[in-house]
Design an enzyme around this catalytic site. Structure first.
Site, PDB file in Angstrom:
ATOM      1  N   SER A 189       0.755  -1.069   0.085  1.00 47.28           N
ATOM      2  CA  SER A 189      -0.543   0.139   0.511  1.00 47.28           C
ATOM      3  C   SER A 189       0.936   1.547  -0.042  1.00 47.28           C
ATOM      4  O   SER A 189       0.748   2.075   0.537  1.00 47.28           O
ATOM      5  CB  SER A 189      -1.079  -0.156   1.285  1.00 47.28           C
ATOM      6  OG  SER A 189      -1.653  -0.702   0.946  1.00 47.28           O
ATOM      7  N   ARG A 190       2.066   1.476  -0.168  1.00 45.19           N
ATOM      8  CA  ARG A 190       3.167   2.690  -1.096  1.00 45.19           C
ATOM      9  C   ARG A 190       3.449   3.228   0.848  1.00 45.19           C
ATOM     10  O   ARG A 190       3.577   3.896   0.610  1.00 45.19           O
ATOM     11  CB  ARG A 190       2.335   3.212  -1.096  1.00 45.19           C
ATOM     12  CG  ARG A 190       2.934   3.383  -2.835  1.00 45.19           C
ATOM     13  CD  ARG A 190       4.047   2.540  -3.645  1.00 45.19           C
ATOM     14  NE  ARG A 190       3.398   2.362  -5.010  1.00 45.19           N
ATOM     15  CZ  ARG A 190       3.279   1.594  -5.681  1.00 45.19           C
ATOM     16  NH1 ARG A 190       3.197   0.300  -4.787  1.00 45.19           N
ATOM     17  NH2 ARG A 190       3.730   0.963  -6.561  1.00 45.19           N
ATOM     18  N   LEU A 191       2.952   2.141   1.920  1.00 43.30           N
ATOM     19  CA  LEU A 191       3.424   2.539   3.114  1.00 43.30           C
ATOM     20  C   LEU A 191       4.841   2.110   3.811  1.00 43.30           C
ATOM     21  O   LEU A 191       5.341   1.105   4.844  1.00 43.30           O
ATOM     22  CB  LEU A 191       2.724   2.359   4.443  1.00 43.30           C
ATOM     23  CG  LEU A 191       0.910   2.909   3.868  1.00 43.30           C
ATOM     24  CD1 LEU A 191       0.350   1.919   4.692  1.00 43.30           C
ATOM     25  CD2 LEU A 191       1.451   4.489   4.297  1.00 43.30           C
TER      26      LEU A 191
END
Length: 211
Positions: A189-191
């Site tokens: 999730s691009r975290l």
């Protein structure tokens, strides 16, 4: 061409502060060893960014040849574009894109020439063809044809047909002395996990950055 739908989620374990070595050079060595063990193609390949007096950044791929607590060393022609820009602004950034491991490392700092002894030691270890190539290429200069380059190769082979090939006066190494590192680990999730090391008063301060 619309490529906005090209994406993948980074399915990898994250990193926490307590997993990081207090010394970023040792941490780099750990990750570099992981890249080699994983079979990453040329893990010592890096993107080198420099900026000349005109303020225009330029970028190219070079190979890291060795590193230690003194810095990170690469070699080039002293008449190349990168060399001219480093003469005007002796600072640079390196990016190691180990995408197969969902990792990248950025290193920034000042750049200095290595000693002639260091350059000679590395030059002497290169294959003979690469030594000839260093003599032949006026790196970054315009040339009218490939044939002219090959003609120069033939001339240099004739010139150095016997004995050792000497170190060209216009060729040698640079050392990036790090002032900042960033270790990046891709997460779902691009975290992503990002940790920055900053050199302050002779010590390294580590802090987490938002993705």
């Amino acid at each position: 061409m619309d490529i906005s739908d090209m994406r993948r989620d980074f399915e990898s374990e994250g990193i926490d502060r307590d997993q990081l070595d207090a010394d970023p050079v040792r941490q780099f060595e750990v990750w570099f060893s992981h890249a080699r063990e994983a079979g990453v193609l040329e893990p010592n390949a890096l993107s080198l960014s420099t900026v000349g007096a005109d303020g225009q950044p330029s970028l190219r791929t070079v190979l890291l040849k060795y590193f230690d607590n003194a810095g990170f060393v690469f070699f080039t022609n002293y008449a190349s574009r990168k060399a001219h820009e480093l003469a005007e602004n002796p600072r640079a950034a390196m990016l190691f894109p180990w995408l197969a491991l969902n990792r990248q490392v950025i290193i920034q700092g000042r750049v200095e020439k290595v000693s002639k002894t260091e350059s000679l030691r590395y030059f002497s270890s290169r294959p003979r063809g690469s030594q000839i190539g260093a003599w032949v290429s006026e790196q970054s200069q315009v040339i009218s044809s490939r044939g002219l380059l090959e003609q120069k190769v033939a001339e240099m082979k004739q010139r150095f047909q016997s004995g050792e090939i000497p170190l060209p006066s216009f060729w040698g190494g640079y050392r990036l002395v790090p002032e900042r590192f960033e270790f990046w680990q891709g997460r779902p999730s691009r975290l992503h996990d990002r940790f920055e090391y900053l050199r302050e008063d002779g010590r390294w301060r580590i802090q987490r950055l938002q993705p």
